[in-house]
Design a protein around this motif. Structure first.
Motif, PDB file in Angstrom:
ATOM      1  N   ILE A  12       0.269  99.111   6.957  1.00  0.00           N
ATOM      2  CA  ILE A  12       1.421  98.418   7.534  1.00  0.00           C
ATOM      3  C   ILE A  12       1.428  98.715   9.034  1.00  0.00           C
ATOM      4  CG2 ILE A  12       3.933  98.138   7.462  1.00  0.00           C
ATOM      5  CD1 ILE A  12       3.820  99.225   4.555  1.00  0.00           C
ATOM      6  N   TYR A  13       1.275  97.673   9.850  1.00  0.00           N
ATOM      7  CA  TYR A  13       1.326  97.850  11.303  1.00  0.00           C
ATOM      8  C   TYR A  13       2.783  97.796  11.742  1.00  0.00           C
ATOM      9  CZ  TYR A  13      -3.712  96.937  11.297  1.00  0.00           C
ATOM     10  OH  TYR A  13      -5.058  96.985  11.065  1.00  0.00           O
ATOM     11  N   ASP A  14       2.994  97.995  13.019  1.00  0.00           N
ATOM     12  CA  ASP A  14       4.364  97.924  13.547  1.00  0.00           C
ATOM     13  C   ASP A  14       4.973  96.567  13.190  1.00  0.00           C
ATOM     14  OD1 ASP A  14       3.330 100.154  14.722  1.00  0.00           O
ATOM     15  OD2 ASP A  14       2.919  99.127  16.621  1.00  0.00           O
ATOM     16  N   GLU A  15       6.232  96.498  13.332  1.00  0.00           N
ATOM     17  CA  GLU A  15       6.981  95.246  13.116  1.00  0.00           C
ATOM     18  C   GLU A  15       6.689  94.652  11.742  1.00  0.00           C
ATOM     19  OE1 GLU A  15       5.991  92.754  16.459  1.00  0.00           O
ATOM     20  OE2 GLU A  15       6.195  94.503  17.766  1.00  0.00           O
ATOM     21  N   ASP A  16       6.487  95.542  10.799  1.00  0.00           N
ATOM     22  CA  ASP A  16       6.377  95.103   9.406  1.00  0.00           C
ATOM     23  C   ASP A  16       5.235  94.140   9.106  1.00  0.00           C
ATOM     24  OD1 ASP A  16       8.526  96.676   8.978  1.00  0.00           O
ATOM     25  OD2 ASP A  16       9.989  95.035   9.041  1.00  0.00           O
ATOM     26  N   VAL A  17       4.138  94.222   9.840  1.00  0.00           N
ATOM     27  CA  VAL A  17       2.964  93.422   9.473  1.00  0.00           C
ATOM     28  C   VAL A  17       2.238  94.168   8.352  1.00  0.00           C
ATOM     29  CG1 VAL A  17       0.806  92.370  10.240  1.00  0.00           C
ATOM     30  CG2 VAL A  17       2.703  92.641  11.859  1.00  0.00           C
ATOM     31  N   ILE A  18       2.317  93.618   7.132  1.00  0.00           N
ATOM     32  CA  ILE A  18       1.630  94.258   6.011  1.00  0.00           C
ATOM     33  C   ILE A  18       0.234  93.642   5.903  1.00  0.00           C
ATOM     34  CG2 ILE A  18       1.711  94.835   3.558  1.00  0.00           C
ATOM     35  CD1 ILE A  18       4.722  94.483   3.664  1.00  0.00           C
ATOM     36  N   ALA A  19      -0.766  94.375   6.383  1.00  0.00           N
ATOM     37  CA  ALA A  19      -2.126  93.826   6.452  1.00  0.00           C
ATOM     38  C   ALA A  19      -2.877  94.044   5.143  1.00  0.00           C
ATOM     39  CB  ALA A  19      -2.883  94.464   7.604  1.00  0.00           C
ATOM     40  N   VAL A  20      -2.607  95.167   4.468  1.00  0.00           N
ATOM     41  CA  VAL A  20      -3.289  95.483   3.207  1.00  0.00           C
ATOM     42  C   VAL A  20      -2.243  95.992   2.220  1.00  0.00           C
ATOM     43  CG1 VAL A  20      -5.048  96.917   2.084  1.00  0.00           C
ATOM     44  CG2 VAL A  20      -5.437  96.077   4.418  1.00  0.00           C
ATOM     45  N   LYS A  21      -2.214  95.369   1.039  1.00  0.00           N
ATOM     46  CA  LYS A  21      -1.205  95.730   0.040  1.00  0.00           C
ATOM     47  C   LYS A  21      -1.849  96.349  -1.182  1.00  0.00           C
ATOM     48  CE  LYS A  21       1.659  91.796   1.241  1.00  0.00           C
ATOM     49  NZ  LYS A  21       2.100  90.471   0.841  1.00  0.00           N
ATOM     50  N   ASP A  22      -1.670  97.633  -1.355  1.00  0.00           N
ATOM     51  CA  ASP A  22      -1.977  98.278  -2.618  1.00  0.00           C
ATOM     52  C   ASP A  22      -3.425  98.031  -3.085  1.00  0.00           C
ATOM     53  OD1 ASP A  22      -0.956  99.957  -4.526  1.00  0.00           O
ATOM     54  OD2 ASP A  22      -0.367  98.342  -5.882  1.00  0.00           O
ATOM     55  N   ALA A  23      -4.358  98.276  -2.178  1.00  0.00           N
ATOM     56  CA  ALA A  23      -5.760  97.966  -2.489  1.00  0.00           C
ATOM     57  C   ALA A  23      -6.445  99.133  -3.195  1.00  0.00           C
ATOM     58  CB  ALA A  23      -6.521  97.637  -1.203  1.00  0.00           C
ATOM     59  N   SER A  24      -7.083  98.833  -4.324  1.00  0.00           N
ATOM     60  CA  SER A  24      -7.883  99.828  -5.032  1.00  0.00           C
ATOM     61  C   SER A  24      -9.252  99.225  -5.319  1.00  0.00           C
ATOM     62  CB  SER A  24      -7.224 100.211  -6.353  1.00  0.00           C
ATOM     63  OG  SER A  24      -5.998 100.860  -6.129  1.00  0.00           O
ATOM     64  N   PHE A  25     -10.288  99.968  -4.985  1.00  0.00           N
ATOM     65  CA  PHE A  25     -11.657  99.522  -5.287  1.00  0.00           C
ATOM     66  C   PHE A  25     -12.573 100.728  -5.197  1.00  0.00           C
ATOM     67  CE2 PHE A  25     -10.880  98.970  -0.742  1.00  0.00           C
ATOM     68  CZ  PHE A  25     -11.955  99.643  -0.172  1.00  0.00           C
ATOM     69  N   ARG A  26     -13.796 100.543  -5.707  1.00  0.00           N
ATOM     70  CA  ARG A  26     -14.755 101.636  -5.679  1.00  0.00           C
ATOM     71  C   ARG A  26     -16.134 101.087  -5.332  1.00  0.00           C
ATOM     72  NH1 ARG A  26     -15.824 106.785  -7.987  1.00  0.00           N
ATOM     73  NH2 ARG A  26     -18.013 106.847  -8.589  1.00  0.00           N
ATOM     74  N   CYS A  27     -16.791 101.688  -4.358  1.00  0.00           N
ATOM     75  CA  CYS A  27     -18.152 101.312  -3.991  1.00  0.00           C
ATOM     76  C   CYS A  27     -19.069 102.425  -4.469  1.00  0.00           C
ATOM     77  CB  CYS A  27     -18.291 101.153  -2.485  1.00  0.00           C
ATOM     78  SG  CYS A  27     -17.010 100.110  -1.765  1.00  0.00           S
ATOM     79  N   GLU A  28     -20.027 102.095  -5.318  1.00  0.00           N
ATOM     80  CA  GLU A  28     -20.934 103.101  -5.871  1.00  0.00           C
ATOM     81  C   GLU A  28     -21.959 103.526  -4.821  1.00  0.00           C
ATOM     82  OE1 GLU A  28     -20.224 104.423  -8.621  1.00  0.00           O
ATOM     83  OE2 GLU A  28     -18.795 102.911  -9.313  1.00  0.00           O
ATOM     84  N   ASN A  29     -22.578 104.664  -5.063  1.00  0.00           N
ATOM     85  CA  ASN A  29     -23.635 105.118  -4.181  1.00  0.00           C
ATOM     86  C   ASN A  29     -24.752 104.074  -4.095  1.00  0.00           C
ATOM     87  OD1 ASN A  29     -25.074 106.957  -2.587  1.00  0.00           O
ATOM     88  ND2 ASN A  29     -26.250 107.601  -4.388  1.00  0.00           N
ATOM     89  N   GLU A  30     -25.161 103.753  -2.886  1.00  0.00           N
ATOM     90  CA  GLU A  30     -26.251 102.793  -2.615  1.00  0.00           C
ATOM     91  C   GLU A  30     -25.909 101.352  -2.984  1.00  0.00           C
ATOM     92  OE1 GLU A  30     -30.164 104.070  -3.692  1.00  0.00           O
ATOM     93  OE2 GLU A  30     -29.757 106.131  -3.095  1.00  0.00           O
ATOM     94  N   GLU A  31     -24.650 101.107  -3.246  1.00  0.00           N
ATOM     95  CA  GLU A  31     -24.255  99.742  -3.564  1.00  0.00           C
ATOM     96  C   GLU A  31     -24.041  98.944  -2.263  1.00  0.00           C
ATOM     97  OE1 GLU A  31     -21.485  97.916  -7.112  1.00  0.00           O
ATOM     98  OE2 GLU A  31     -20.573  99.429  -5.845  1.00  0.00           O
ATOM     99  N   PHE A  32     -24.273  97.643  -2.324  1.00  0.00           N
ATOM    100  CA  PHE A  32     -23.990  96.739  -1.204  1.00  0.00           C
ATOM    101  C   PHE A  32     -22.761  95.937  -1.593  1.00  0.00           C
ATOM    102  CE2 PHE A  32     -26.202  94.775   2.563  1.00  0.00           C
ATOM    103  CZ  PHE A  32     -25.158  93.966   2.930  1.00  0.00           C
ATOM    104  N   VAL A  33     -21.646  96.219  -0.930  1.00  0.00           N
ATOM    105  CA  VAL A  33     -20.368  95.607  -1.299  1.00  0.00           C
ATOM    106  C   VAL A  33     -19.884  94.707  -0.162  1.00  0.00           C
ATOM    107  CG1 VAL A  33     -17.950  96.075  -1.900  1.00  0.00           C
ATOM    108  CG2 VAL A  33     -19.767  97.601  -2.714  1.00  0.00           C
ATOM    109  N   ALA A  34     -19.502  93.489  -0.483  1.00  0.00           N
ATOM    110  CA  ALA A  34     -18.941  92.598   0.538  1.00  0.00           C
ATOM    111  C   ALA A  34     -17.433  92.524   0.365  1.00  0.00           C
ATOM    112  CB  ALA A  34     -19.543  91.206   0.422  1.00  0.00           C
ATOM    113  N   VAL A  35     -16.720  92.525   1.495  1.00  0.00           N
ATOM    114  CA  VAL A  35     -15.278  92.264   1.491  1.00  0.00           C
ATOM    115  C   VAL A  35     -15.120  90.860   2.071  1.00  0.00           C
ATOM    116  CG1 VAL A  35     -13.008  93.007   2.277  1.00  0.00           C
ATOM    117  CG2 VAL A  35     -14.792  94.709   1.839  1.00  0.00           C
ATOM    118  N   LEU A  36     -14.655  89.939   1.244  1.00  0.00           N
ATOM    119  CA  LEU A  36     -14.670  88.517   1.590  1.00  0.00           C
ATOM    120  C   LEU A  36     -13.261  87.941   1.576  1.00  0.00           C
ATOM    121  CD1 LEU A  36     -16.271  85.751   1.827  1.00  0.00           C
ATOM    122  CD2 LEU A  36     -16.275  85.716  -0.668  1.00  0.00           C
ATOM    123  N   GLY A  37     -12.960  87.116   2.574  1.00  0.00           N
ATOM    124  CA  GLY A  37     -11.657  86.443   2.577  1.00  0.00           C
ATOM    125  C   GLY A  37     -11.454  85.728   3.893  1.00  0.00           C
TER     126      GLY A  37
END
Ligand code: ADP
Ligand code: MG
Length: 365
Positions: A12-37
């Protein structure tokens, strides 16, 4: 080696900008993970929290099972390449790339050989003596990428690292990034708004929208089993068609066709609690059967655009206000202003709840 795990992370940045809400994820060792959006959905905020460049407002980040919330970026052994290059202007390309190796106290020959490998892979050998200001945006971005890759980090974080490169270079460098990832045995987290890039590169894709993780899966999972209408529309090109509809029975939909509707069979059962509720019917362009004569299950649409693409044609049609795309073989002769009747293949139909956009059935390919 490193696993990276986020548990219930908020930004949450100033002035109530909620950029990320309750994110849970797991990247395994040596995995190639993309964050897309799409732009502004919180991808960079996630990456910057992993790097330690941004405080975590709430929740925890773990490397190898240990909380890193309070570790400085330097103590996380991460390497970063961002969309903006942050190169040192007075140093040459060679010196910029070698910089993190000098800082680690490697000897000259070792540095030379490591830099050589990476500049060959990223096609920078010809510009080693130049200063960053004498390079194109795409070249500067490759130097920044080289500087991140040369470090052999346990976690490699890349934020839209190809955005300033032209089409040809982008395709080449994309493939090299994956190869280098495989050779380095690092865990890579790669941010992009380009679904094609994510699909081509990643073992696993985290799809985000409006600060919320929509779905995590392989490209195949996301394409064939999208869990929300957003994911269905974001993955795949040309993108999935969406039509208005209503659930008639567990395996029949009434699909809106102008003022009337037609009945489509579906291969999988919709939970009976949804009978008579409004839904969004999703169907990929290559799963719509086109007929030139009227059919009882066909929605009637007018051809607006015909694109020729080697083995097939992409047709853009209008159905009232709606735009629909379908793919037909080249021997299907068709002209602009023709009327066609389109029916979705029962086993390829996706159904989403009208209000929440949640998938009601898991459609097959
Ligand atoms: P993406 O990388 O997906 O484009 P970002 O993580 O950069 O998204 O941004 C997510 C949201 O947070 C946007 O609304 C953006 O304007 C806002 N944001 C990003 N950085 C800051 C900041 N330093 N201060 C305030 N708002 C920010
Ligand atoms: Mg960003």
């Amino acid at each position: 080696m490193s696993t990276v795990e986020a548990k219930y992370v908020w930004k949450i940045y100033d002035e109530d900008v909620i950029a990320v809400k309750d994110a849970s994820f797991r990247c395994e060792n040596e995995e190639f993970v993309a964050v897309l959006g799409p732009s502004g959905c919180g991808k960079s905020s996630i990456l910057r929290m992993i790097a330690g460049l941004e405080d975590i407002t709430k929740g925890e980040m773990f490397f190898d099972g240990k909380v890193v919330n309070n570790l400085s970026p330097r103590d996380r052994n991460v390497a970063l390449a961002f969309e903006s290059y942050a190169l040192y202007p007075p140093l040459s390309v060679y010196e910029n790339i070698a910089f993190p190796l000098h800082a680690r106290g490697l000897d000259k020959n070792e540095i030379r050989s490591k830099v050589q490998d990476i500049v060959d892979a990223l096609e920078l050998s010809d510009v080693l003596k130049r200063k960053p200001s004498k390079l194109s945006g795409g070249q500067q971005q490759r130097v920044s990428l080289a500087r991140a890759l040369v470090r052999d980090p346990s976690v490699l974080l890349l934020d839209e690292p190809l955005s300033h490169m032209d089409q040809r270079v982008r395709a080449v460098i994309r493939a090299r990034i994956r190869r280098i990832h495989d050779e380095l045995s690092t865990t890579t987290i790669y941010v992009t708004h380009d679904q094609e890039e994510a699909v081509a590169l990643a073992d696993k894709i985290i799809v985000m929208n409006l600060g919320v993780i929509q779905q995590i899966g392989t490209a195949d999972d996301l394409f064939n089993y999208p869990s929300t209408q957003f994911v269905a529309g974001f993955i795949g090109e040309p993108s999935m068609n969406f039509l208005g509809g209503r659930v008639e029975s567990q395996n029949r939909l009434a699909v809106r066709n102008g003022d009337k509707s037609v009945s489509w069979a579906i291969a999988e059962d919709i939970p009976s609690s949804h009978i008579n509720t409004g839904v969004v019917v999703g169907i990929r362009p290559d799963k719509l059967e086109a007929s030139k004569t009227s059919t009882s299950s066909g929605i009637r649409a007018k051809v607006d655009v015909v694109e020729f693409l080697g083995d097939y044609r992409i047709l853009t049609l209008s159905l009232g206000e709606k735009v629909i795309k379908t793919i037909v073989p080249t021997d299907f002769s068709v002209s602009i202003d023709d009327t066609l009747w389109l029916t979705g293949l029962p086993e390829a139909i996706h159904v989403f709840e009208e209000k929440s956009g949640e998938a009601l059935i898991k459609a097959k390919k």
